[in-house]
Design a protein around this motif. Structure first.
Motif, PDB file in Angstrom:
ATOM      1  N   ARG A  23       0.867  -1.179   0.000  1.00 46.76           N
ATOM      2  CA  ARG A  23       0.000   0.000   0.000  1.00 46.76           C
ATOM      3  C   ARG A  23       0.898   1.222   0.000  1.00 46.76           C
ATOM      4  NH1 ARG A  23      -5.625   0.377   3.106  1.00 46.76           N
ATOM      5  NH2 ARG A  23      -6.610   1.665   1.519  1.00 46.76           N
ATOM      6  N   LEU A  24       0.692   2.090  -0.973  1.00 49.61           N
ATOM      7  CA  LEU A  24       1.481   3.306  -1.094  1.00 49.61           C
ATOM      8  C   LEU A  24       0.822   4.435  -0.313  1.00 49.61           C
ATOM      9  CD1 LEU A  24       2.353   3.216  -4.906  1.00 49.61           C
ATOM     10  CD2 LEU A  24       3.542   2.140  -2.998  1.00 49.61           C
ATOM     11  N   ARG A  25       1.568   5.506  -0.118  1.00 47.10           N
ATOM     12  CA  ARG A  25       0.998   6.685   0.545  1.00 47.10           C
ATOM     13  C   ARG A  25      -0.185   7.204  -0.256  1.00 47.10           C
ATOM     14  NH1 ARG A  25       6.335  10.171   2.261  1.00 47.10           N
ATOM     15  NH2 ARG A  25       7.137   8.600   3.692  1.00 47.10           N
ATOM     16  N   ALA A  26      -1.081   7.887   0.421  1.00 45.73           N
ATOM     17  CA  ALA A  26      -2.261   8.442  -0.241  1.00 45.73           C
ATOM     18  C   ALA A  26      -1.854   9.252  -1.463  1.00 45.73           C
ATOM     19  CB  ALA A  26      -3.047   9.310   0.735  1.00 45.73           C
ATOM     20  N   ALA A  30      -2.177   7.300  -7.820  1.00 51.01           N
ATOM     21  CA  ALA A  30      -2.721   8.273  -8.778  1.00 51.01           C
ATOM     22  C   ALA A  30      -1.593   8.994  -9.506  1.00 51.01           C
ATOM     23  CB  ALA A  30      -3.626   9.271  -8.067  1.00 51.01           C
ATOM     24  N   ALA A  31      -0.509   9.291  -8.813  1.00 49.35           N
ATOM     25  CA  ALA A  31       0.630   9.957  -9.443  1.00 49.35           C
ATOM     26  C   ALA A  31       1.280   9.070 -10.496  1.00 49.35           C
ATOM     27  CB  ALA A  31       1.652  10.361  -8.387  1.00 49.35           C
ATOM     28  N   ILE A  32       1.291   7.769 -10.261  1.00 50.06           N
ATOM     29  CA  ILE A  32       1.897   6.833 -11.209  1.00 50.06           C
ATOM     30  C   ILE A  32       0.993   6.617 -12.414  1.00 50.06           C
ATOM     31  CG2 ILE A  32       2.629   4.434 -11.549  1.00 50.06           C
ATOM     32  CD1 ILE A  32       3.500   4.490  -8.550  1.00 50.06           C
ATOM     33  N   VAL A  33      -0.272   6.298 -12.173  1.00 51.23           N
ATOM     34  CA  VAL A  33      -1.169   5.963 -13.276  1.00 51.23           C
ATOM     35  C   VAL A  33      -1.679   7.196 -14.013  1.00 51.23           C
ATOM     36  CG1 VAL A  33      -1.855   3.797 -12.184  1.00 51.23           C
ATOM     37  CG2 VAL A  33      -3.283   5.819 -11.913  1.00 51.23           C
ATOM     38  N   GLU A  37       0.943   8.957 -20.982  1.00 48.48           N
ATOM     39  CA  GLU A  37       1.774   8.273 -21.973  1.00 48.48           C
ATOM     40  C   GLU A  37       1.993   6.799 -21.648  1.00 48.48           C
ATOM     41  OE1 GLU A  37       4.638   9.772 -18.877  1.00 48.48           O
ATOM     42  OE2 GLU A  37       2.953  10.657 -19.925  1.00 48.48           O
ATOM     43  N   ARG A  38       1.672   6.391 -20.438  1.00 51.43           N
ATOM     44  CA  ARG A  38       1.875   4.986 -20.055  1.00 51.43           C
ATOM     45  C   ARG A  38       0.698   4.104 -20.441  1.00 51.43           C
ATOM     46  NH1 ARG A  38       4.594   6.513 -14.499  1.00 51.43           N
ATOM     47  NH2 ARG A  38       6.745   6.670 -15.188  1.00 51.43           N
ATOM     48  N   GLY A  39      -0.453   4.674 -20.703  1.00 46.60           N
ATOM     49  CA  GLY A  39      -1.600   3.904 -21.190  1.00 46.60           C
ATOM     50  C   GLY A  39      -2.099   2.819 -20.259  1.00 46.60           C
ATOM     51  N   PHE A  40      -2.324   3.132 -18.993  1.00 45.15           N
ATOM     52  CA  PHE A  40      -2.865   2.147 -18.054  1.00 45.15           C
ATOM     53  C   PHE A  40      -4.265   1.727 -18.480  1.00 45.15           C
ATOM     54  CE2 PHE A  40       0.575   3.708 -15.439  1.00 45.15           C
ATOM     55  CZ  PHE A  40       0.939   2.588 -14.711  1.00 45.15           C
ATOM     56  N   GLN A  41      -4.522   0.421 -18.394  1.00 49.56           N
ATOM     57  CA  GLN A  41      -5.810  -0.164 -18.765  1.00 49.56           C
ATOM     58  C   GLN A  41      -6.258  -1.123 -17.666  1.00 49.56           C
ATOM     59  OE1 GLN A  41      -7.552   0.540 -21.633  1.00 49.56           O
ATOM     60  NE2 GLN A  41      -5.978   2.096 -21.987  1.00 49.56           N
ATOM     61  N   PRO A  42      -7.574  -1.327 -17.511  1.00 46.67           N
ATOM     62  CA  PRO A  42      -8.051  -2.301 -16.519  1.00 46.67           C
ATOM     63  C   PRO A  42      -7.461  -3.684 -16.796  1.00 46.67           C
ATOM     64  CG  PRO A  42      -9.867  -0.967 -17.330  1.00 46.67           C
ATOM     65  CD  PRO A  42      -8.673  -0.653 -18.200  1.00 46.67           C
ATOM     66  N   ALA A  43      -7.011  -4.350 -15.747  1.00 48.35           N
ATOM     67  CA  ALA A  43      -6.434  -5.692 -15.854  1.00 48.35           C
ATOM     68  C   ALA A  43      -6.399  -6.316 -14.468  1.00 48.35           C
ATOM     69  CB  ALA A  43      -5.021  -5.626 -16.426  1.00 48.35           C
ATOM     70  N   LEU A  44      -6.493  -7.619 -14.418  1.00 52.94           N
ATOM     71  CA  LEU A  44      -6.433  -8.348 -13.147  1.00 52.94           C
ATOM     72  C   LEU A  44      -5.090  -9.044 -13.000  1.00 52.94           C
ATOM     73  CD1 LEU A  44      -9.958 -10.005 -13.092  1.00 52.94           C
ATOM     74  CD2 LEU A  44      -9.170  -8.075 -11.714  1.00 52.94           C
ATOM     75  N   ASP A  84      -4.178  -0.075  -7.940  1.00 53.64           N
ATOM     76  CA  ASP A  84      -5.556   0.292  -7.618  1.00 53.64           C
ATOM     77  C   ASP A  84      -5.535   1.754  -7.179  1.00 53.64           C
ATOM     78  OD1 ASP A  84      -8.163   0.606  -6.762  1.00 53.64           O
ATOM     79  OD2 ASP A  84      -7.884  -0.542  -4.924  1.00 53.64           O
ATOM     80  N   PRO A  85      -5.885   2.688  -8.088  1.00 55.73           N
ATOM     81  CA  PRO A  85      -5.819   4.106  -7.746  1.00 55.73           C
ATOM     82  C   PRO A  85      -6.758   4.519  -6.614  1.00 55.73           C
ATOM     83  CG  PRO A  85      -6.029   3.801 -10.124  1.00 55.73           C
ATOM     84  CD  PRO A  85      -6.256   2.466  -9.480  1.00 55.73           C
ATOM     85  N   GLY A  86      -7.861   3.812  -6.433  1.00 57.40           N
ATOM     86  CA  GLY A  86      -8.825   4.183  -5.406  1.00 57.40           C
ATOM     87  C   GLY A  86      -8.345   3.937  -3.987  1.00 57.40           C
ATOM     88  N   ALA A  87      -7.460   2.977  -3.805  1.00 55.05           N
ATOM     89  CA  ALA A  87      -7.012   2.626  -2.450  1.00 55.05           C
ATOM     90  C   ALA A  87      -5.499   2.574  -2.322  1.00 55.05           C
ATOM     91  CB  ALA A  87      -7.613   1.293  -2.025  1.00 55.05           C
ATOM     92  N   ASP A  88      -4.780   2.994  -3.371  1.00 54.78           N
ATOM     93  CA  ASP A  88      -3.314   3.070  -3.352  1.00 54.78           C
ATOM     94  C   ASP A  88      -2.628   1.726  -3.147  1.00 54.78           C
ATOM     95  OD1 ASP A  88      -2.671   5.883  -3.869  1.00 54.78           O
ATOM     96  OD2 ASP A  88      -3.889   6.221  -2.084  1.00 54.78           O
ATOM     97  N   TRP A  89      -3.199   0.660  -3.695  1.00 55.40           N
ATOM     98  CA  TRP A  89      -2.568  -0.657  -3.652  1.00 55.40           C
ATOM     99  C   TRP A  89      -1.735  -0.887  -4.900  1.00 55.40           C
ATOM    100  CZ3 TRP A  89      -2.167  -3.768   0.365  1.00 55.40           C
ATOM    101  CH2 TRP A  89      -3.112  -3.701   1.382  1.00 55.40           C
ATOM    102  N   VAL A  90      -0.654  -1.616  -4.751  1.00 52.98           N
ATOM    103  CA  VAL A  90       0.123  -2.116  -5.885  1.00 52.98           C
ATOM    104  C   VAL A  90       0.310  -3.621  -5.677  1.00 52.98           C
ATOM    105  CG1 VAL A  90       2.351  -1.549  -4.819  1.00 52.98           C
ATOM    106  CG2 VAL A  90       2.225  -1.890  -7.266  1.00 52.98           C
TER     107      VAL A  90
END
Length: 105
Positions: A23-26, A30-33, A37-44, A84-90
């Motif tokens: 879990r990243l800081r609040a 969002a700063a990463i995604v 230019e990185r083109g993040f897409q939904p994926a599991l 997960d941008p909503g909860a800062d999980w990686v």
């Protein structure tokens, strides 16, 4: 390493696989995604070891960017990173990860 010519490589007997969640800081995710230019897409996250599945955040809305994966791994190891941008999980799943040359001591 076996399978290096495919998108998913098969770990050899001497490979080290590093898998987990952090879990990243609040606002960290969002700063990463947010970099368009990185083109993040939904994926599991795929093919996680069974013992890790129970730790996966249940309500996570994962996104992934192959461009980001290549940037992080530098082509020296295989790795997939889901955010997960909503909860800062990686979620990360890597084989033979190494520190970047500019990462310092």
């Amino acid at each position: 390493m076996l399978g290096t010519d495919s998108k998913v490589s098969v770990p050899a007997p001497t490979d080290v696989r590093v898998v987990g969640f952090a879990r990243l800081r609040a606002g960290g995710v969002a700063a990463i995604v947010g970099a368009s230019e990185r083109g993040f897409q939904p994926a599991l996250p795929r093919q996680l070891p069974e013992e890790f599945v129970r730790f996966m955040p249940r309500s996570a809305r994962w996104v992934r960017s192959e461009s980001f994966d290549r940037q992080v791994t530098g082509g020296t190891y295989s790795g997939a990173f889901y955010f997960d941008p909503g909860a800062d999980w990686v979620s990360f799943d890597t084989t033979n990860p190494s520190a970047a040359a500019s990462s310092g001591p």
